[in-house]
Write a protein that holds these residues in place. Sequence first.
Motif, PDB file in Angstrom:
ATOM      1  N   GLU A  44       0.831  -1.186   0.000  1.00 15.85           N
ATOM      2  CA  GLU A  44       0.000   0.000   0.000  1.00 15.85           C
ATOM      3  C   GLU A  44       0.875   1.249   0.000  1.00 15.85           C
ATOM      4  OE1 GLU A  44      -3.881  -1.786   2.402  1.00 15.85           O
ATOM      5  OE2 GLU A  44      -2.683  -0.177   3.289  1.00 15.85           O
ATOM      6  N   ARG A  45       0.271   2.341  -0.455  1.00 15.13           N
ATOM      7  CA  ARG A  45       0.980   3.607  -0.436  1.00 15.13           C
ATOM      8  C   ARG A  45       1.200   4.028   1.014  1.00 15.13           C
ATOM      9  NH1 ARG A  45      -1.260   8.079  -4.556  1.00 15.13           N
ATOM     10  NH2 ARG A  45      -1.320   6.151  -5.774  1.00 15.13           N
ATOM     11  N   GLU A  46       2.400   4.516   1.304  1.00 19.63           N
ATOM     12  CA  GLU A  46       2.720   4.881   2.676  1.00 19.63           C
ATOM     13  C   GLU A  46       3.302   6.293   2.753  1.00 19.63           C
ATOM     14  OE1 GLU A  46       5.711   2.411   4.428  1.00 19.63           O
ATOM     15  OE2 GLU A  46       7.229   2.914   2.942  1.00 19.63           O
ATOM     16  N   PHE A  47       3.059   6.913   3.882  1.00 14.82           N
ATOM     17  CA  PHE A  47       3.592   8.242   4.166  1.00 14.82           C
ATOM     18  C   PHE A  47       5.104   8.179   4.306  1.00 14.82           C
ATOM     19  CE2 PHE A  47       3.826  12.392   6.092  1.00 14.82           C
ATOM     20  CZ  PHE A  47       4.770  12.279   7.104  1.00 14.82           C
ATOM     21  N   VAL A  48       5.784   9.164   3.745  1.00  9.82           N
ATOM     22  CA  VAL A  48       7.238   9.260   3.870  1.00  9.82           C
ATOM     23  C   VAL A  48       7.613  10.492   4.702  1.00  9.82           C
ATOM     24  CG1 VAL A  48       9.426   9.497   2.658  1.00  9.82           C
ATOM     25  CG2 VAL A  48       7.594   8.102   1.661  1.00  9.82           C
ATOM     26  N   THR A  49       7.205  11.644   4.234  1.00 12.11           N
ATOM     27  CA  THR A  49       7.521  12.891   4.925  1.00 12.11           C
ATOM     28  C   THR A  49       6.601  13.987   4.430  1.00 12.11           C
ATOM     29  OG1 THR A  49       9.252  14.544   5.359  1.00 12.11           O
ATOM     30  CG2 THR A  49       9.281  13.488   3.208  1.00 12.11           C
ATOM     31  N   GLY A  50       6.423  15.001   5.239  1.00 13.71           N
ATOM     32  CA  GLY A  50       5.582  16.119   4.840  1.00 13.71           C
ATOM     33  C   GLY A  50       6.042  17.410   5.471  1.00 13.71           C
ATOM     34  N   MET A  51       5.654  18.490   4.830  1.00 10.36           N
ATOM     35  CA  MET A  51       5.957  19.820   5.328  1.00 10.36           C
ATOM     36  C   MET A  51       4.676  20.641   5.294  1.00 10.36           C
ATOM     37  SD  MET A  51       8.515  22.725   3.739  1.00 10.36           S
ATOM     38  CE  MET A  51      10.029  21.939   4.266  1.00 10.36           C
ATOM     39  N   ASN A  52       4.312  21.260   6.429  1.00  7.97           N
ATOM     40  CA  ASN A  52       3.129  22.104   6.391  1.00  7.97           C
ATOM     41  C   ASN A  52       3.492  23.484   5.851  1.00  7.97           C
ATOM     42  OD1 ASN A  52       4.199  23.591   8.521  1.00  7.97           O
ATOM     43  ND2 ASN A  52       2.913  22.616  10.065  1.00  7.97           N
ATOM     44  N   TRP A  53       2.482  24.345   5.723  1.00  8.59           N
ATOM     45  CA  TRP A  53       2.748  25.624   5.057  1.00  8.59           C
ATOM     46  C   TRP A  53       3.654  26.521   5.874  1.00  8.59           C
ATOM     47  CZ3 TRP A  53       1.103  30.103   7.429  1.00  8.59           C
ATOM     48  CH2 TRP A  53       0.070  29.989   8.377  1.00  8.59           C
ATOM     49  N   ARG A  54       3.768  26.254   7.172  1.00  2.00           N
ATOM     50  CA  ARG A  54       4.680  27.032   7.992  1.00  2.00           C
ATOM     51  C   ARG A  54       6.118  26.531   7.894  1.00  2.00           C
ATOM     52  NH1 ARG A  54       1.813  28.278  13.850  1.00  2.00           N
ATOM     53  NH2 ARG A  54       0.286  29.810  13.087  1.00  2.00           N
ATOM     54  N   THR A 108      -2.288   9.875   6.009  1.00  5.41           N
ATOM     55  CA  THR A 108      -3.138   8.976   5.233  1.00  5.41           C
ATOM     56  C   THR A 108      -3.502   9.622   3.909  1.00  5.41           C
ATOM     57  OG1 THR A 108      -5.056   9.834   6.416  1.00  5.41           O
ATOM     58  CG2 THR A 108      -4.100   7.784   7.220  1.00  5.41           C
ATOM     59  N   GLU A 109      -3.460   8.847   2.848  1.00  7.05           N
ATOM     60  CA  GLU A 109      -3.608   9.408   1.511  1.00  7.05           C
ATOM     61  C   GLU A 109      -4.986   9.982   1.260  1.00  7.05           C
ATOM     62  OE1 GLU A 109      -3.216   4.977  -0.233  1.00  7.05           O
ATOM     63  OE2 GLU A 109      -3.641   6.471  -1.741  1.00  7.05           O
ATOM     64  N   ARG A 110      -6.010   9.511   1.958  1.00  9.63           N
ATOM     65  CA  ARG A 110      -7.360   9.996   1.697  1.00  9.63           C
ATOM     66  C   ARG A 110      -7.533  11.470   2.060  1.00  9.63           C
ATOM     67  NH1 ARG A 110      -8.078   6.783   6.316  1.00  9.63           N
ATOM     68  NH2 ARG A 110      -8.786   7.948   8.161  1.00  9.63           N
ATOM     69  N   GLU A 111      -6.600  12.011   2.830  1.00 12.03           N
ATOM     70  CA  GLU A 111      -6.701  13.411   3.248  1.00 12.03           C
ATOM     71  C   GLU A 111      -6.213  14.372   2.168  1.00 12.03           C
ATOM     72  OE1 GLU A 111      -8.161  14.310   5.895  1.00 12.03           O
ATOM     73  OE2 GLU A 111      -8.259  12.434   7.047  1.00 12.03           O
ATOM     74  N   TYR A 112      -5.691  13.868   1.088  1.00 10.11           N
ATOM     75  CA  TYR A 112      -5.070  14.720   0.080  1.00 10.11           C
ATOM     76  C   TYR A 112      -5.907  14.794  -1.190  1.00 10.11           C
ATOM     77  CZ  TYR A 112      -1.188  14.859   3.221  1.00 10.11           C
ATOM     78  OH  TYR A 112      -0.420  15.077   4.329  1.00 10.11           O
ATOM     79  N   ASP A 113      -5.939  15.999  -1.749  1.00  2.87           N
ATOM     80  CA  ASP A 113      -6.796  16.273  -2.892  1.00  2.87           C
ATOM     81  C   ASP A 113      -6.078  16.223  -4.231  1.00  2.87           C
ATOM     82  OD1 ASP A 113      -9.052  17.354  -1.124  1.00  2.87           O
ATOM     83  OD2 ASP A 113      -7.415  18.729  -0.623  1.00  2.87           O
ATOM     84  N   ALA A 114      -4.811  16.541  -4.206  1.00  4.57           N
ATOM     85  CA  ALA A 114      -4.066  16.626  -5.463  1.00  4.57           C
ATOM     86  C   ALA A 114      -2.842  15.735  -5.386  1.00  4.57           C
ATOM     87  CB  ALA A 114      -3.652  18.071  -5.735  1.00  4.57           C
ATOM     88  N   TRP A 115      -2.573  15.059  -6.486  1.00  2.00           N
ATOM     89  CA  TRP A 115      -1.456  14.116  -6.541  1.00  2.00           C
ATOM     90  C   TRP A 115      -0.691  14.310  -7.845  1.00  2.00           C
ATOM     91  CZ3 TRP A 115      -0.316  10.461  -2.758  1.00  2.00           C
ATOM     92  CH2 TRP A 115      -1.256  10.334  -1.726  1.00  2.00           C
ATOM     93  N   GLY A 116       0.602  14.070  -7.739  1.00  2.00           N
ATOM     94  CA  GLY A 116       1.398  14.008  -8.959  1.00  2.00           C
ATOM     95  C   GLY A 116       1.299  12.626  -9.570  1.00  2.00           C
ATOM     96  N   GLN A 117       1.972  12.454 -10.685  1.00  2.00           N
ATOM     97  CA  GLN A 117       1.885  11.184 -11.407  1.00  2.00           C
ATOM     98  C   GLN A 117       2.845  10.128 -10.856  1.00  2.00           C
ATOM     99  OE1 GLN A 117       3.731  13.703 -12.309  1.00  2.00           O
ATOM    100  NE2 GLN A 117       5.675  12.804 -12.983  1.00  2.00           N
TER     101      GLN A 117
END
Length: 125
Positions: A44-54, A108-117
């Motif tokens: 399954e697709r898994e979270f790696v890392t993220g950065m918020n707008w701050r 979790t991926e369901r929280e995201y609206d836009a994805w790259g290819q």
Amino acid sequence: QVQLVESGGGLVQAGGSLRLSCAASGRTVSNTGITWFRQAPGKEREFVTGMNWRGSTYYQDSVKGRFTISRDNAKNTVYLQMSSLKPEDTAVYYCAARVAYTLVVFTTEREYDAWGQGTQVIVSS
């Protein structure tokens, strides 16, 4: 509407490095949280890392100390610098954005609206 395009994937030997890019359009990365996910074959697709707008960053435990997320506001691009790569890092890497403003970096991926290819990363042993 946010559009994302990843690049920078490829084949690398274990212990090597790669830098992935996620170029955004339709919205500035300075006010959009961008997260990287990956999907290995058969998994399954898994979270790696993220950065918020701050600019606050969060990492999956398995990549802490090896991967670094950063952004260049002038280029409207978010980067994923990957070092000390392992065969288990082999996957298709995706960047994702959430339209709603939030300081939370969702894993979790369901929280995201836009994805790259996606961009393929293969780490050989």
